[in-house]
Design an enzyme around this catalytic site. Structure first.
Site, PDB file in Angstrom:
ATOM      1  N   GLU A  98      34.318  48.272  43.238  1.00  0.00           N
ATOM      2  CA  GLU A  98      34.540  48.632  44.626  1.00  0.00           C
ATOM      3  C   GLU A  98      35.972  49.081  44.876  1.00  0.00           C
ATOM      4  O   GLU A  98      36.892  48.755  44.136  1.00  0.00           O
ATOM      5  CB  GLU A  98      34.184  47.453  45.524  1.00  0.00           C
ATOM      6  CG  GLU A  98      34.913  46.191  45.188  1.00  0.00           C
ATOM      7  CD  GLU A  98      34.332  45.010  45.943  1.00  0.00           C
ATOM      8  OE1 GLU A  98      33.266  44.505  45.500  1.00  0.00           O
ATOM      9  OE2 GLU A  98      34.909  44.596  46.945  1.00  0.00           O
ATOM     10  N   CYS A 119      42.762  50.673  47.876  1.00  0.00           N
ATOM     11  CA  CYS A 119      42.862  49.575  46.931  1.00  0.00           C
ATOM     12  C   CYS A 119      41.824  49.839  45.848  1.00  0.00           C
ATOM     13  O   CYS A 119      40.636  49.928  46.136  1.00  0.00           O
ATOM     14  CB  CYS A 119      42.558  48.286  47.699  1.00  0.00           C
ATOM     15  SG  CYS A 119      42.458  46.845  46.682  1.00  0.00           S
ATOM     16  N   CYS A 126      36.565  40.364  35.935  1.00  0.00           N
ATOM     17  CA  CYS A 126      37.924  39.983  35.554  1.00  0.00           C
ATOM     18  C   CYS A 126      37.862  38.741  34.684  1.00  0.00           C
ATOM     19  O   CYS A 126      37.073  37.839  34.941  1.00  0.00           O
ATOM     20  CB  CYS A 126      38.770  39.699  36.801  1.00  0.00           C
ATOM     21  SG  CYS A 126      40.486  39.304  36.378  1.00  0.00           S
ATOM     22  N   CYS A 130      40.753  33.275  38.318  1.00  0.00           N
ATOM     23  CA  CYS A 130      41.448  32.539  39.381  1.00  0.00           C
ATOM     24  C   CYS A 130      40.393  31.879  40.260  1.00  0.00           C
ATOM     25  O   CYS A 130      39.363  32.480  40.559  1.00  0.00           O
ATOM     26  CB  CYS A 130      42.331  33.480  40.193  1.00  0.00           C
ATOM     27  SG  CYS A 130      43.536  34.335  39.171  1.00  0.00           S
ATOM     28  N   CYS A 133      38.957  33.565  43.644  1.00  0.00           N
ATOM     29  CA  CYS A 133      38.715  35.012  43.667  1.00  0.00           C
ATOM     30  C   CYS A 133      37.278  35.354  43.279  1.00  0.00           C
ATOM     31  O   CYS A 133      36.751  34.836  42.294  1.00  0.00           O
ATOM     32  CB  CYS A 133      39.694  35.687  42.706  1.00  0.00           C
ATOM     33  SG  CYS A 133      39.436  37.470  42.566  1.00  0.00           S
ATOM     34  N   CYS A 347      38.742  41.768  47.591  1.00  0.00           N
ATOM     35  CA  CYS A 347      38.044  42.552  46.585  1.00  0.00           C
ATOM     36  C   CYS A 347      37.091  41.710  45.755  1.00  0.00           C
ATOM     37  O   CYS A 347      37.312  40.540  45.532  1.00  0.00           O
ATOM     38  CB  CYS A 347      39.058  43.233  45.685  1.00  0.00           C
ATOM     39  SG  CYS A 347      39.912  44.510  46.582  1.00  0.00           S
TER      40      CYS A 347
HETATM   41  N1  SAH Z   1      44.273  40.964  39.222  1.00  0.00           N
HETATM   42  C1  SAH Z   1      45.358  41.423  40.024  1.00  0.00           C
HETATM   43  C2  SAH Z   1      44.962  42.449  41.050  1.00  0.00           C
HETATM   44  C3  SAH Z   1      43.677  42.220  41.775  1.00  0.00           C
HETATM   45  S1  SAH Z   1      43.607  40.868  42.888  1.00  0.00           S
HETATM   46  C4  SAH Z   1      46.038  40.267  40.694  1.00  0.00           C
HETATM   47  O1  SAH Z   1      45.533  39.153  40.626  1.00  0.00           O
HETATM   48  O2  SAH Z   1      47.105  40.485  41.246  1.00  0.00           O
HETATM   49  C5  SAH Z   1      44.450  41.517  44.294  1.00  0.00           C
HETATM   50  C6  SAH Z   1      44.906  40.453  45.266  1.00  0.00           C
HETATM   51  O3  SAH Z   1      43.804  39.927  46.020  1.00  0.00           O
HETATM   52  C7  SAH Z   1      45.546  39.283  44.560  1.00  0.00           C
HETATM   53  O4  SAH Z   1      46.742  38.900  45.140  1.00  0.00           O
HETATM   54  C8  SAH Z   1      44.487  38.251  44.726  1.00  0.00           C
HETATM   55  O5  SAH Z   1      45.022  37.014  44.549  1.00  0.00           O
HETATM   56  C9  SAH Z   1      43.957  38.551  46.107  1.00  0.00           C
HETATM   57  N2  SAH Z   1      42.709  37.850  46.426  1.00  0.00           N
HETATM   58  C10 SAH Z   1      41.707  37.546  45.584  1.00  0.00           C
HETATM   59  N3  SAH Z   1      40.755  36.835  46.233  1.00  0.00           N
HETATM   60  C11 SAH Z   1      41.171  36.703  47.517  1.00  0.00           C
HETATM   61  C12 SAH Z   1      40.631  36.070  48.676  1.00  0.00           C
HETATM   62  N4  SAH Z   1      39.460  35.456  48.639  1.00  0.00           N
HETATM   63  N5  SAH Z   1      41.344  36.118  49.828  1.00  0.00           N
HETATM   64  C13 SAH Z   1      42.525  36.779  49.877  1.00  0.00           C
HETATM   65  N6  SAH Z   1      43.078  37.385  48.825  1.00  0.00           N
HETATM   66  C14 SAH Z   1      42.417  37.356  47.648  1.00  0.00           C
HETATM   67 FE1  SF4 Z   2      41.395  38.498  38.305  1.00  0.00          FE
HETATM   68 FE2  SF4 Z   2      41.011  37.859  40.852  1.00  0.00          FE
HETATM   69 FE3  SF4 Z   2      42.763  36.488  39.385  1.00  0.00          FE
HETATM   70 FE4  SF4 Z   2      43.334  39.036  40.095  1.00  0.00          FE
HETATM   71  S1  SF4 Z   2      43.091  37.277  41.473  1.00  0.00           S
HETATM   72  S2  SF4 Z   2      43.568  38.081  38.043  1.00  0.00           S
HETATM   73  S3  SF4 Z   2      41.255  39.925  40.039  1.00  0.00           S
HETATM   74  S4  SF4 Z   2      40.525  36.559  39.026  1.00  0.00           S
END
Ligand code: SAH
Ligand code: SF4
Length: 367
Positions: A98, A119, A126, A130, A133, A347
């Protein structure tokens, strides 16, 4: 099938001008031909080699033999003009990614306010897992190639009718874990013959792959860097970001210092506020110290609820209290009040819906 037949053709959108020039020179053609092709691709935005009418037919055929024109397919859209819009795309192999289009906003990653930000995703899924996420919930499938990254911009511009002037690599996936394709895509996005977006309008976000941050600092483009921090001490960060066990905070911050020194650019810390986890006073003071050490800007992001995960966003009062502490320390900090909260803009969530809802996945290509 064996050997060459097995190999997938390279997407024409994965190729740089120099590479195409080298290919044409093998056919006895000058650089003029590759410039023509790029003009059709990124200037006129054609959909096939046949449409490149001033390229002689024989060379169009050769191009089609060597390169694919495969496009990512928009299969679902959420949101409307002037709000955050999400686009779900299906790739050639059937998987989903997406992209999100964020309308003009003064507080998003930079100075100018009249910007439309996209974005983009860099991987299917991934591997970094995390805990908050949606992108990592179903694990990692594969890297996107450079063409699939570039195509997100072309498709979103086409579907929305808007010109994008800012790009953030904050969609699904860890960009620095797909380093080669990421940098190839950035070269195409940045080039005057390509999407022609200035490097300062491109931001790469990482969960903290320290050695790759150093490599990124050594490459010549002035692309911006954002760090997903989300915890200001190892103890808190480790609870939600497994990557912190591999590269702890000190290792990460030192890599950021290296970037800061080399690039003479400030990094941005992204910090999701999660209720009763990383939104304490102690974390605010620790975050302030890290930010001052690096002259980093802080972007606070109230947590976007993900179905099936236990985390909640703190109250507005608590969010403001946290911000207040940073500001007391004279840290440059903003809160990003998610414009797309109502459509699950974080995302990975639209794709999660799509892949878990089997009937949707089966019908996806009918639009
Ligand atoms: N993997 C990279 C880029 C993608 S994530 C990274 O982790 O930086 C992009 C951003 O979206 C990151 O800061 C991530 O922590 C945030 N993100 C992921 N899940 C989220 C959520 N549920 N609410 C708000 N931000 C979120
Ligand atoms: Fe992967 Fe989501 Fe962690 Fe970014 S925030 S590294 S997309 S698991």
């Amino acid at each position: 099938m064996i050997g060459k037949q097995m190999q997938k053709k390279r997407s024409i959108k994965s190729v740089t001008l120099d590479e195409l020039t080298a290919w044409f020179s093998g056919l006895g053609q000058s650089a003029y031909r590759s410039k023509q092709v790029m003009q059709w691709l990124y200037g006129k935005r054609v959909k096939s080699f046949e449409q490149m009418t001033d390229v002689p037919a024989a060379f169009r055929e050769k191009l089609a033999e060597e390169f694919s024109f495969e496009e990512i397919k928009p299969v679902r859209k959420q949101g409307s003009k002037d709000t955050t819009r999400k686009f779900l795309f299906q790739l050639g192999d059937g998987s989903f990614i997406e992209s999100v289009l964020i309308p003009a906003s003064p507080s998003l990653y930079g100075e100018t306010s009249d910007r439309r930000t996209i974005c983009v995703s860099t991987q299917v899924g991934c591997a970094y897992g995390c805990k908050f996420c949606a992108s990592g919930l179903d694990g990692f499938a594969r890297n996107l190639d450079a063409g699939e990254i570039v195509d997100q911009i072309l498709q979103v511009e086409e579907v929305s009718g808007e010109k994008i002037n800012n790009i953030v690599f904050m969609g699904m996936g860890e960009p620095l874990a797909n380093y080669k394709n990421l940098m190839q895509a950035i070269a195409i996005i940045n080039a005057h013959w390509g999407v022609a977006l200035g490097a300062r309008h491109i931001t790469v976000s990482t969960s903290g792959l320290a050695p790759r941050i150093r490599e990124f600092a050594d490459q010549p483009l002035q692309v911006r860097l954002a760090i997903s921090l989300h915890g200001a001490t190892d103890e808190v960060r480790e609870q939600i970001m497994p990557v912190n066990r591999k590269y702890n905070l000190e290792t990460l911050i030192e890599a950021c210092e290296y970037y800061h020194r080399n690039k003479k650019q400030r990094v941005t810390f992204e910090y999701i506020l999660i209720d009763n986890l990383n939104d304490t006073e102690e974390q605010a003071h620790a975050l302030a110290a890290l930010s001052l050490r690096l002259e980093a800007k802080v972007n606070l992001i109230p947590y976007n609820k993900v179905e099936g995960l236990p985390w909640e966003r703190p109250s507005i009062r608590r969010q403001d209290y946290f911000l207040g502490i940073l500001r007391q320390h004279k840290v440059v900090a903003t809160i990003r009040r998610e414009k797309g909260h109502d459509i699950d803009a974080a995302c990975g969530q639209l794709r999660l819906q799509a892949t878990r809802d089997k009937s949707f996945a089966e019908n996806a290509d009918t639009r």
